[in-house]
Design a protein around this motif. Structure first.
Motif, short mmCIF file in Angstrom:
data_model
loop_
_atom_site.label_atom_id
_atom_site.label_comp_id
_atom_site.label_asym_id
_atom_site.label_seq_id
_atom_site.Cartn_x
_atom_site.Cartn_y
_atom_site.Cartn_z
N PHE A 15 0.84 -1.20 0.00
CA PHE A 15 0.00 0.00 0.00
C PHE A 15 0.88 1.26 0.00
CE2 PHE A 15 -2.21 3.39 2.27
CZ PHE A 15 -3.30 3.55 1.44
N SER A 16 1.87 1.28 0.87
CA SER A 16 2.78 2.42 0.95
C SER A 16 3.50 2.64 -0.38
CB SER A 16 3.80 2.18 2.07
OG SER A 16 4.78 3.19 2.08
N TYR A 17 3.95 1.56 -0.98
CA TYR A 17 4.64 1.63 -2.28
C TYR A 17 3.73 2.24 -3.34
CZ TYR A 17 6.64 -0.02 -6.68
OH TYR A 17 7.13 -0.09 -7.96
N CYS A 18 2.51 1.73 -3.44
CA CYS A 18 1.56 2.24 -4.45
C CYS A 18 1.27 3.72 -4.23
CB CYS A 18 0.26 1.45 -4.41
SG CYS A 18 0.40 -0.25 -4.98
N MET A 19 1.03 4.08 -2.98
CA MET A 19 0.70 5.48 -2.68
C MET A 19 1.88 6.40 -2.96
SD MET A 19 -2.43 5.34 -2.15
CE MET A 19 -2.65 7.07 -1.81
N ALA A 20 3.10 5.96 -2.68
CA ALA A 20 4.28 6.78 -2.96
C ALA A 20 4.42 7.03 -4.46
CB ALA A 20 5.54 6.11 -2.39
N ILE A 21 4.27 5.98 -5.26
CA ILE A 21 4.39 6.11 -6.72
C ILE A 21 3.32 7.04 -7.26
CG2 ILE A 21 4.19 4.85 -8.91
CD1 ILE A 21 6.80 4.20 -7.46
#
Length: 176
Positions: A105-111
């Motif tokens: 989730f964190s990865y997707c939101m950062a991108i």
């Protein structure tokens, strides 16, 4: 009315129909319910209300405390300086689906954030396992604005797809 409050109730294993009781309590005391938003997550729910009132913060809390206590709700009452009832309408919806793992989730939101996605609302769910021997899957539905443009947002989506995360972006025009 001289005071504006953000009133939040948090509960579990109850319906958000408790909003009817809370709004009745407010109306009977002449409080103006300016806006409300609610959502559920599993067996939990949150209701946020913006209330204009002549009551003090203590009086506002005392008004809602009996209903909150009777329904085992956590009650938060904060005074806010002002409330702007206008809001941005989402111009994009982003569906993200993939295998659940720590940090995804964190990865997707950062991108997506780096690509200019301004999140206005979001809902995230675990979908369970896709079948025997499969891993847990997740689904995020995000509504927002593409502040850096659709090309940048589509580039970010392709980056996620390259990492085995399914991403679909639709614009408000395509959703009507």
């Amino acid at each position: 009315m001289k005071n504006t409050y953000r009133v939040v109730v948090i509960g579990s294993n109850r319906s958000i129909s408790i909003l009817r009781r809370l709004s009745t309590d407010l109306a009977q005391e002449g409080c103006d319910l300016m806006a409300t938003s609610s959502f559920t997550l599993g067996g939990n729910f949150v209701i946020m209300m913006i209330v204009n009132s002549d009551l003090s913060k203590t009086e506002q809390r005392d008004l809602l405390q009996p209903t909150s206590d009777a329904n085992e709700l956590q009650l938060i009452v904060d005074r806010i300086d002002e409330f702007d009832p206008t809001h941005d309408f989402p111009e994009v919806t982003v569906h993200i689906h993939g295998t659940d793992r720590i940090g995804v989730f964190s990865y997707c939101m950062a991108i997506l954030n780096d690509a200019g996605l301004d999140v206005l609302s979001m809902h995230s769910d675990l979908l369970g396992k896709g079948g025997e021997g499969k891993e847990e899957e997740f689904l995020n539905i995000i509504k927002g604005r593409a502040t850096l443009g659709m090309e940048e947002l589509n580039r970010a989506a392709e980056n996620l797809r390259n990492n085995k995360i399914d991403v679909t972006i639709s614009t408000a025009e395509n959703e009507s």
